[in-house]
Design a protein around this motif. Structure first.
Motif, PDB file in Angstrom:
ATOM      1  N   ASP A 266       0.816  -1.217   0.000  1.00 35.71           N
ATOM      2  CA  ASP A 266       0.000   0.000   0.000  1.00 35.71           C
ATOM      3  C   ASP A 266       0.848   1.264   0.000  1.00 35.71           C
ATOM      4  O   ASP A 266       0.453   2.285  -0.572  1.00 35.71           O
ATOM      5  CB  ASP A 266      -0.924   0.002   1.221  1.00 35.71           C
ATOM      6  N   ASN A 267       2.022   1.217   0.639  1.00 36.37           N
ATOM      7  CA  ASN A 267       2.850   2.413   0.783  1.00 36.37           C
ATOM      8  C   ASN A 267       3.891   2.587  -0.310  1.00 36.37           C
ATOM      9  O   ASN A 267       4.389   3.705  -0.509  1.00 36.37           O
ATOM     10  CB  ASN A 267       3.568   2.394   2.141  1.00 36.37           C
ATOM     11  N   HIS A 268       4.214   1.510  -1.012  1.00 38.57           N
ATOM     12  CA  HIS A 268       5.359   1.564  -1.928  1.00 38.57           C
ATOM     13  C   HIS A 268       5.050   1.171  -3.371  1.00 38.57           C
ATOM     14  O   HIS A 268       5.953   1.260  -4.212  1.00 38.57           O
ATOM     15  CB  HIS A 268       6.478   0.636  -1.412  1.00 38.57           C
ATOM     16  N   VAL A 269       3.846   0.750  -3.661  1.00 37.57           N
ATOM     17  CA  VAL A 269       3.546   0.213  -4.993  1.00 37.57           C
ATOM     18  C   VAL A 269       2.484   1.069  -5.686  1.00 37.57           C
ATOM     19  O   VAL A 269       1.408   1.307  -5.133  1.00 37.57           O
ATOM     20  CB  VAL A 269       3.074  -1.260  -4.916  1.00 37.57           C
ATOM     21  N   TYR A 270       2.812   1.521  -6.883  1.00 39.43           N
ATOM     22  CA  TYR A 270       1.877   2.261  -7.731  1.00 39.43           C
ATOM     23  C   TYR A 270       1.271   1.251  -8.709  1.00 39.43           C
ATOM     24  O   TYR A 270       1.958   0.734  -9.595  1.00 39.43           O
ATOM     25  CB  TYR A 270       2.610   3.370  -8.473  1.00 39.43           C
ATOM     26  N   ASP A 271      -0.004   0.950  -8.532  1.00 40.75           N
ATOM     27  CA  ASP A 271      -0.618  -0.160  -9.275  1.00 40.75           C
ATOM     28  C   ASP A 271      -1.783   0.294 -10.159  1.00 40.75           C
ATOM     29  O   ASP A 271      -2.774  -0.412 -10.297  1.00 40.75           O
ATOM     30  CB  ASP A 271      -1.078  -1.251  -8.312  1.00 40.75           C
ATOM     31  N   ARG A 272      -1.664   1.449 -10.751  1.00 44.51           N
ATOM     32  CA  ARG A 272      -2.728   1.962 -11.626  1.00 44.51           C
ATOM     33  C   ARG A 272      -3.049   0.991 -12.755  1.00 44.51           C
ATOM     34  O   ARG A 272      -4.195   0.873 -13.175  1.00 44.51           O
ATOM     35  CB  ARG A 272      -2.300   3.316 -12.185  1.00 44.51           C
ATOM     36  N   TRP A 273      -2.038   0.268 -13.243  1.00 49.71           N
ATOM     37  CA  TRP A 273      -2.244  -0.649 -14.372  1.00 49.71           C
ATOM     38  C   TRP A 273      -2.129  -2.117 -13.948  1.00 49.71           C
ATOM     39  O   TRP A 273      -1.789  -2.978 -14.755  1.00 49.71           O
ATOM     40  CB  TRP A 273      -1.229  -0.341 -15.472  1.00 49.71           C
ATOM     41  N   ALA A 274      -2.430  -2.408 -12.665  1.00 49.21           N
ATOM     42  CA  ALA A 274      -2.426  -3.807 -12.219  1.00 49.21           C
ATOM     43  C   ALA A 274      -3.584  -4.543 -12.907  1.00 49.21           C
ATOM     44  O   ALA A 274      -4.586  -3.930 -13.276  1.00 49.21           O
ATOM     45  CB  ALA A 274      -2.582  -3.866 -10.707  1.00 49.21           C
ATOM     46  N   GLU A 276      -1.130  -5.899 -14.630  1.00 51.14           N
ATOM     47  CA  GLU A 276      -0.172  -6.016 -15.727  1.00 51.14           C
ATOM     48  C   GLU A 276       1.145  -5.321 -15.429  1.00 51.14           C
ATOM     49  O   GLU A 276       2.210  -5.861 -15.711  1.00 51.14           O
ATOM     50  CB  GLU A 276      -0.796  -5.446 -17.007  1.00 51.14           C
ATOM     51  N   THR A 277       1.075  -4.116 -14.865  1.00 57.10           N
ATOM     52  CA  THR A 277       2.289  -3.319 -14.647  1.00 57.10           C
ATOM     53  C   THR A 277       2.263  -2.712 -13.251  1.00 57.10           C
ATOM     54  O   THR A 277       1.229  -2.197 -12.802  1.00 57.10           O
ATOM     55  CB  THR A 277       2.398  -2.198 -15.695  1.00 57.10           C
ATOM     56  N   TYR A 278       3.407  -2.780 -12.581  1.00 55.06           N
ATOM     57  CA  TYR A 278       3.553  -2.223 -11.240  1.00 55.06           C
ATOM     58  C   TYR A 278       4.830  -1.386 -11.170  1.00 55.06           C
ATOM     59  O   TYR A 278       5.850  -1.733 -11.785  1.00 55.06           O
ATOM     60  CB  TYR A 278       3.656  -3.332 -10.187  1.00 55.06           C
ATOM     61  N   TYR A 279       4.761  -0.296 -10.413  1.00 57.68           N
ATOM     62  CA  TYR A 279       5.946   0.512 -10.112  1.00 57.68           C
ATOM     63  C   TYR A 279       6.196   0.413  -8.610  1.00 57.68           C
ATOM     64  O   TYR A 279       5.300   0.685  -7.810  1.00 57.68           O
ATOM     65  CB  TYR A 279       5.744   1.967 -10.522  1.00 57.68           C
ATOM     66  N   PHE A 286      13.818   1.815  -7.414  1.00 55.53           N
ATOM     67  CA  PHE A 286      12.644   2.333  -8.109  1.00 55.53           C
ATOM     68  C   PHE A 286      12.529   1.510  -9.383  1.00 55.53           C
ATOM     69  O   PHE A 286      13.340   1.651 -10.291  1.00 55.53           O
ATOM     70  CB  PHE A 286      12.807   3.819  -8.411  1.00 55.53           C
ATOM     71  N   SER A 287      11.551   0.607  -9.427  1.00 57.16           N
ATOM     72  CA  SER A 287      11.503  -0.375 -10.504  1.00 57.16           C
ATOM     73  C   SER A 287      10.117  -0.475 -11.125  1.00 57.16           C
ATOM     74  O   SER A 287       9.103  -0.288 -10.440  1.00 57.16           O
ATOM     75  CB  SER A 287      11.918  -1.762  -9.993  1.00 57.16           C
ATOM     76  N   CYS A 288      10.127  -0.771 -12.401  1.00 58.21           N
ATOM     77  CA  CYS A 288       8.904  -1.089 -13.133  1.00 58.21           C
ATOM     78  C   CYS A 288       8.927  -2.577 -13.458  1.00 58.21           C
ATOM     79  O   CYS A 288       9.904  -3.081 -14.026  1.00 58.21           O
ATOM     80  CB  CYS A 288       8.831  -0.270 -14.419  1.00 58.21           C
ATOM     81  N   MET A 289       7.856  -3.283 -13.075  1.00 61.67           N
ATOM     82  CA  MET A 289       7.724  -4.705 -13.398  1.00 61.67           C
ATOM     83  C   MET A 289       6.447  -4.888 -14.199  1.00 61.67           C
ATOM     84  O   MET A 289       5.372  -4.451 -13.780  1.00 61.67           O
ATOM     85  CB  MET A 289       7.686  -5.545 -12.119  1.00 61.67           C
ATOM     86  N   THR A 290       6.569  -5.505 -15.364  1.00 63.60           N
ATOM     87  CA  THR A 290       5.410  -5.608 -16.247  1.00 63.60           C
ATOM     88  C   THR A 290       5.387  -6.959 -16.957  1.00 63.60           C
ATOM     89  O   THR A 290       6.423  -7.594 -17.149  1.00 63.60           O
ATOM     90  CB  THR A 290       5.444  -4.486 -17.308  1.00 63.60           C
ATOM     91  N   LYS A 291       4.177  -7.383 -17.310  1.00 59.63           N
ATOM     92  CA  LYS A 291       4.028  -8.564 -18.172  1.00 59.63           C
ATOM     93  C   LYS A 291       3.305  -8.180 -19.454  1.00 59.63           C
ATOM     94  O   LYS A 291       2.741  -9.024 -20.143  1.00 59.63           O
ATOM     95  CB  LYS A 291       3.291  -9.672 -17.440  1.00 59.63           C
TER      96      LYS A 291
END
Length: 484
Positions: A266-274, A276-279, A286-291
């Protein structure tokens, strides 16, 4: 690598189709050496980065391209002169010099052995004698998720402080190193050692920032997974905490409490496009993980090399600069020589007026991600602390000035009273024309007092006049000095 093994905890494994990592090392520059460093960088083949040079768009990022035109539209107009200075003389900006390497190296740890492609290196000269080095790395395709995180964990340790981190080799076949700092400062950038301010050489940490634990590099990462990867909170937490292998060589999560990991999410993950994609934004990465697949995954990687890289870089610099100003204030209170109150006040004022901005992006997603970076790096808290420092410095200056004025007033009052009593004329007639030295021995006690008052008054007045001139000259020099 931790010194424990988690029991009875299953860890999912994924295949990473593509991984790009940027390792950032902050350092302090020696005083007044930026021009010499610029000359050295140009001699070493580093090119000054500006948005006007469109041929640089695809030079430093492997197969990816960073559109300079789009970069101009993403940041607010008052931010562009800071992160994209137009020429080498703009000391208030991030003067970035970049060099392409495109060379293959190997890294070998206790439970990982792999090659990697070193794409390029940035050397960034920032205001207030702060510098940053960025090393861009591309990992081989189709590594496991745990191997990518383990590589990240191994590479970011500049100087091992525990035995578990010391068992590595990095380099090429004929020349390898056992520490990342030796690989960087003996193989990649040996010339940089002459420009690092190492006054804090006795620190237990490697690096030249005594107020910052910088023996580990910060990581800006892009990880592209296979399309069918099923991500959950635990696996995202692994990326944020950089948890690769434990001391037995098994993939591990780094935590067992699901509620704790959910709070982290909740404090560290930007999941607007979950989903599929997480920041993920933490103190380490500071990482972007995506499928995502196709053009979208290409665009996301470009963003991590371009707009999001610069957004992070600016806030990361804010953090370091604010910590430096706070550290200087503490040195001042301890009475360490070389710290001037007026200089510190001017530095804080110039930082607040010329460089610091809370809003930097013009796009919604950029604003939201920047807010995560600002929150995690505690920028607002540090800025509030520095502002409090500025107020304290002003109050201390006022108190010291008031004391000086009081002492001066007391001295002048004493001389005025004594001069009024004696009229300052008891012995003046003996000083007219040729001084009657033989009469000194016949003075009364009151005439000696008058003589002392007169002579000391002349000496003190002369000293005060000299001090006033010196203060005026220092103030003029300070007003012309560039503290950036």
């Amino acid at each position: 690598m931790p010194n424990f093994k988690e029991q009875n905890q299953s860890v999912k494994e994924f295949t990473v189709e593509k991984a790009y990592l940027q390792f950032i090392f902050p350092f302090a520059l020696k005083k007044d050496c930026s021009n010499k460093l610029i000359q050295q960088l140009q001699q070493q083949g580093y090119e000054f980065f500006t948005l006007d040079n469109s041929h640089l768009q695809d030079k430093y990022y492997g197969d990816h391209t960073v559109s300079h035109y789009q970069m101009e539209k993403i940041f607010l107009p008052n931010i562009e002169p800071i992160i994209f200075p137009s020429d080498l003389t703009k000391k208030e900006g991030f003067r970035r010099f970049s060099k392409t390497f495109n060379q293959e190296y190997f890294l070998k740890g206790k439970y990982l052995q792999t090659t990697f492609q070193l794409l390029s290196i940035d050397i960034i000269i920032c205001p207030f004698q702060i510098g940053m080095m960025n090393i861009r790395v591309e990992l081989p395709d189709n590594m496991s998720y745990s191997e990518v995180i383990e590589f990240t964990d191994l590479f970011r340790v500049m100087e091992p402080l525990v035995e578990e981190d010391s068992d590595i080799q990095i380099g090429i076949k004929n020349q390898s190193y056992k520490m990342i700092k030796d690989f960087i400062f003996e193989s990649l950038c040996p010339f940089m050692k002459d420009f690092l301010d190492e006054k804090n050489a006795n620190s237990s940490y490697f690096g030249s920032l005594p107020f910052y634990i910088d023996e580990r590099l910060y990581v800006v990462g892009y990880i592209a997974l296979q399309e069918d990867s099923m991500l959950d909170v635990e696996e995202i937490y692994r990326l944020g905490s950089i948890s690769g292998f434990d001391n037995k060589g098994h993939p591990f999560t780094g935590a067992k409490n699901s509620a704790y990991m959910k709070r982290f999410y909740d404090n560290h993950v930007y999941d607007r496009w979950a989903d599929e994609t997480y920041y993920v934004v933490t103190d380490y990465t500071f990482s972007c993980m995506t499928k995502s697949q196709g053009e979208l995954t290409y665009m996301l990687a470009n963003q991590m090399f371009g707009q999001y890289y610069y957004s992070f870089l600016l806030f990361y610099y804010y953090r370091i600069a604010l910590m430096k100003l706070t550290y200087e204030q503490r040195k001042l209170h301890k009475g360490i020589k070389g710290i001037d109150v007026d200089n510190l006040i001017i530095q804080i004022t110039e930082f607040s007026a010329k460089i610091y901005n809370t809003e930097i992006n013009s796009r919604l997603a950029g604003k939201e991600i920047s807010n995560y970076v600002r929150k995690v790096l505690d920028i607002d808290k540090l800025f509030t602390q520095v502002n409090k420092t500025l107020n304290d410095l002003y109050k201390n200056e006022e108190r010291m000035t008031s004391k000086k004025h009081n002492y001066l007033l007391q001295i002048l009052t004493v001389y005025t009273v004594i001069s009024g009593i004696y009229g300052m004329n008891l012995v003046i007639h003996n000083w007219e024309g040729k001084i009657a030295w033989d009469k000194f021995s016949h003075y009364t006690i009151f005439e000696y007092i008058a003589l002392f008052v007169a002579l000391s008054g002349i000496i003190i007045s002369t000293g005060m006049a000299i001090q006033a001139v010196r203060s005026y000259i220092r103030a003029k020099k300070r007003s012309r000095k560039n503290y950036l």
